[in-house]
Design a protein around this motif. Structure first.
Motif, PDB file in Angstrom:
ATOM      1  N   GLN A 134      -9.157  44.728  45.421  1.00 11.85           N
ATOM      2  CA  GLN A 134      -7.764  45.565  45.950  1.00 11.85           C
ATOM      3  C   GLN A 134      -8.049  45.301  47.589  1.00 11.85           C
ATOM      4  N   PRO A 148      -5.189  51.957  46.182  1.00 11.55           N
ATOM      5  CA  PRO A 148      -4.411  53.300  45.688  1.00 11.55           C
ATOM      6  C   PRO A 148      -4.679  53.895  47.080  1.00 11.55           C
ATOM      7  N   ASP A 194       6.546  48.172  49.397  1.00 14.04           N
ATOM      8  CA  ASP A 194       6.677  49.423  48.688  1.00 14.04           C
ATOM      9  C   ASP A 194       7.790  50.085  49.862  1.00 14.04           C
ATOM     10  N   LYS A 223       1.954  55.361  33.277  1.00 12.39           N
ATOM     11  CA  LYS A 223       1.741  54.382  34.401  1.00 12.39           C
ATOM     12  C   LYS A 223       0.328  53.493  33.841  1.00 12.39           C
ATOM     13  N   ASN A 224       0.331  51.936  34.493  1.00 16.43           N
ATOM     14  CA  ASN A 224      -0.553  51.012  34.087  1.00 16.43           C
ATOM     15  C   ASN A 224      -1.968  51.608  34.250  1.00 16.43           C
ATOM     16  N   ASN A 282      -2.502  46.803  47.136  1.00 13.40           N
ATOM     17  CA  ASN A 282      -2.750  47.385  46.069  1.00 13.40           C
ATOM     18  C   ASN A 282      -3.941  48.350  45.870  1.00 13.40           C
ATOM     19  N   GLU A 308      -2.617  36.051  40.165  1.00 20.22           N
ATOM     20  CA  GLU A 308      -2.053  37.289  40.720  1.00 20.22           C
ATOM     21  C   GLU A 308      -2.043  37.401  42.130  1.00 20.22           C
ATOM     22  N   SER A 348      -4.935  50.225  34.288  1.00 18.60           N
ATOM     23  CA  SER A 348      -5.710  49.486  35.239  1.00 18.60           C
ATOM     24  C   SER A 348      -5.533  49.658  36.555  1.00 18.60           C
ATOM     25  N   THR A 349      -4.521  50.469  37.043  1.00 15.89           N
ATOM     26  CA  THR A 349      -4.400  50.457  38.623  1.00 15.89           C
ATOM     27  C   THR A 349      -5.246  51.697  39.052  1.00 15.89           C
ATOM     28  N   PHE A 350      -5.930  52.563  38.021  1.00 14.39           N
ATOM     29  CA  PHE A 350      -6.723  53.724  38.684  1.00 14.39           C
ATOM     30  C   PHE A 350      -7.931  53.722  37.989  1.00 14.39           C
ATOM     31  N   ARG A 366       1.394  37.603  44.343  1.00 12.94           N
ATOM     32  CA  ARG A 366       1.728  38.740  45.379  1.00 12.94           C
ATOM     33  C   ARG A 366       2.047  38.066  46.768  1.00 12.94           C
ATOM     34  N   ASN A 419     -10.037  56.831  39.464  1.00 16.19           N
ATOM     35  CA  ASN A 419      -9.362  57.386  40.430  1.00 16.19           C
ATOM     36  C   ASN A 419      -9.317  58.954  39.886  1.00 16.19           C
TER      37      ASN A 419
END
Length: 481
Positions: free
Chosen positions: A88, A163, A108, A461-462, A161, A37, A464-466, A41, A251
């Protein structure tokens, strides 16, 4: 139990020497990752950079976010904290230019591009914009990095990445990545601990009176280990966490930007005012003391004794600004001009007893957390969980910096998790929970079902991002091809 005034008893000299040698080295320069990953990126960031600036980047820098395991709101009081870097991060693609301009963009596109003269700019703390943190890092190296002559222009593209406004220190990672990028572009060989201290100071240009934990772990972290970070002087000691446990970050999805209001700085000022009143009652010259940690050293008391001192001297009620001035035999104008920060001068009430009580008890919990880790006895994970939960209740009730959604996550964690607490400044952001490895996936499923399925901000939303498990990650570095 070891206390702040006796910390030298807690360290192994050989380990300390090794840590000190590592901290005085520059951040590593390593080959750019091409797999997994992270490799994807970096490749996407390089493509964005090349599209934006019509040439490839010369190098990349990476700075991690962090999760603080114990020790909240005490670094700016001079006390040790217990963070670890997370996976992250912020990654920057960088190249010099001949225009003396900073040209900044973000993959972004909700973060607007920005350009300015790299040697002539102002940071407006009243405007909460992302590029201010980049400007802080530039200013830090310009003023304290030993640079001779003007800065060279830079083209920078950013990928992050972490948050935002989640308590995982995305803003400090941005400052640290920028400072490292500027230093590397100008061939400045700065030690990790020096970079951490420069970044802690320069981030205050956005108006937040932080204490230095975020910047310290960004540069001093090591993979697989949490760090106990002490200040004055800055020192990072690796502590091995007990086997069988993992940390899960959740989160709350309530964003908390500590630079956007005065909540954070108000707590700093309340601790400062408590320091001064206690110092005066102790017969000290209150003008000379800014932090509760300095006060403890001066009165030569243990942390539990400081807790008792707070209970004896301060009352558990709000103090008016006029009352504080009267207790210090000074004026409110003097407090405004000499003691309080710019965005706290309009505050008329301060909760001194509760804030100081939290700081001294939380500082004690940091040492207790370390002792449990190092002893590694049976039941260590359960003891750590109880310490974390006690920390949360203190931030919730004494420091008043939690959020209903954070409290809900902590309450939902009881039973499956060993303990949970808010991490970061609070008022939203993330919770961190200690969970037995065998129960981690069940625990995350529970939060997904009982919390996130009811959160509109989580829809589509995914997850795994939070909501994710994390292990201690590495420190900031430079990537080259």
């Amino acid at each position: 139990m070891p206390e702040m005034v006796q910390t030298s008893q807690c360290h192994n000299e050989a380990t300390d020497n090794t840590q000190s040698e590592m901290n005085t080295k520059s951040p590593p320069v390593v080959k750019v990752p091409t797999d997994g990953e992270q490799g994807q990126r970096v490749a996407a960031l390089e493509e964005s950079f090349t599209t934006e600036f019509s040439h490839p980047p010369q190098f990349f820098v990476r700075a991690p976010g962090r999760v603080n395991l114990i020790g909240e709101h005490i670094d700016y009081c001079g006390y040790a904290v217990f963070p670890m870097a997370v996976e992250q991060d912020i990654i920057m693609a960088v190249a010099t230019n001949s225009s003396s301009k900073l040209n900044l963009c973000n993959v972004d596109q909700s973060y607007l591009s920005y350009s300015c003269d790299i040697n002539n700019f102002e940071i407006d703390p009243s405007v909460a914009v992302w590029h201010n943190y980049v400007l802080c890092g530039i200013r830090g190296i310009r003023e304290e990095g030993g640079l001779v002559g003007p800065l060279t222009g830079l083209n920078i593209a950013v990928s992050g990445n972490i948050p935002p406004s989640s308590g995982l220190s995305s803003s400090s990672a941005l400052v640290c990545a920028t400072a490292l990028a500027v230093a590397h572009a100008h061939h400045l060989s700065l030690a990790r601990d020096m970079l951490a201290e420069i970044c802690a100071r320069c981030e205050r240009h956005v108006g937040t009176q932080g204490g230095g934990m975020d910047q310290a772990i960004a540069f001093l972290a090591t993979a697989g280990e949490a760090k106990m970070i002490e200040f004055n002087p800055l020192k990072a000691t690796a502590v091995q966490l007990p086997a069988g446990g993992t940390f899960v970050v959740a989160n709350s999805l309530a964003q908390a930007n500590k630079a956007a209001n005065s909540n954070y700085n108000c707590r700093v000022m309340e601790c400062r005012l408590a320091t001064k009143i206690i110092a005066k009652r102790a017969g000290l010259s209150w003008e000379n003391y800014q932090r509760l940690g300095e006060l403890q050293v001066a009165v030569k008391k243990s942390l539990p004794e400081m807790v008792e001192m707070v209970k004896e001297i301060l009352e558990p009620r709000p103090y008016t600004k006029q009352e504080v001035a009267t207790l210090l035999d000074t004026t409110t104008n003097h407090l405004d001009n000499v003691v309080l920060s710019e965005n706290t001068r309009d505050i008329q009430e301060f909760y001194l007893h509760d804030r100081a009580l939290h700081v001294f008890s939380e500082a004690n919990r940091v040492w207790e957390f370390r002792r449990v880790c190092e002893e590694g006895r049976e039941g260590a994970l359960h003891k750590l969980g109880k310490i974390m939960l006690a920390s949360h209740r203190s931030t919730q009730r004494m420091y008043d910096c939690s959020h209903p959604k954070l409290d809900q996550l902590v309450d939902l964690s009881e039973g499956l998790a060993l303990g949970g607490r808010l991490t970061g400044a609070g008022w939203g952001g993330c919770m961190v929970a200690l969970v037995e490895e065998s129960k981690a996936e069940e625990y995350k499923r529970k939060l997904e079902k009982e919390f996130y399925s009811h959160e509109p901000a989580a829809k589509g939303k995914n997850i795994s991002t939070f909501l994710f498990s994390t292990r201690p990650g590495p420190a900031a570095c430079v990537y080259i091809k």
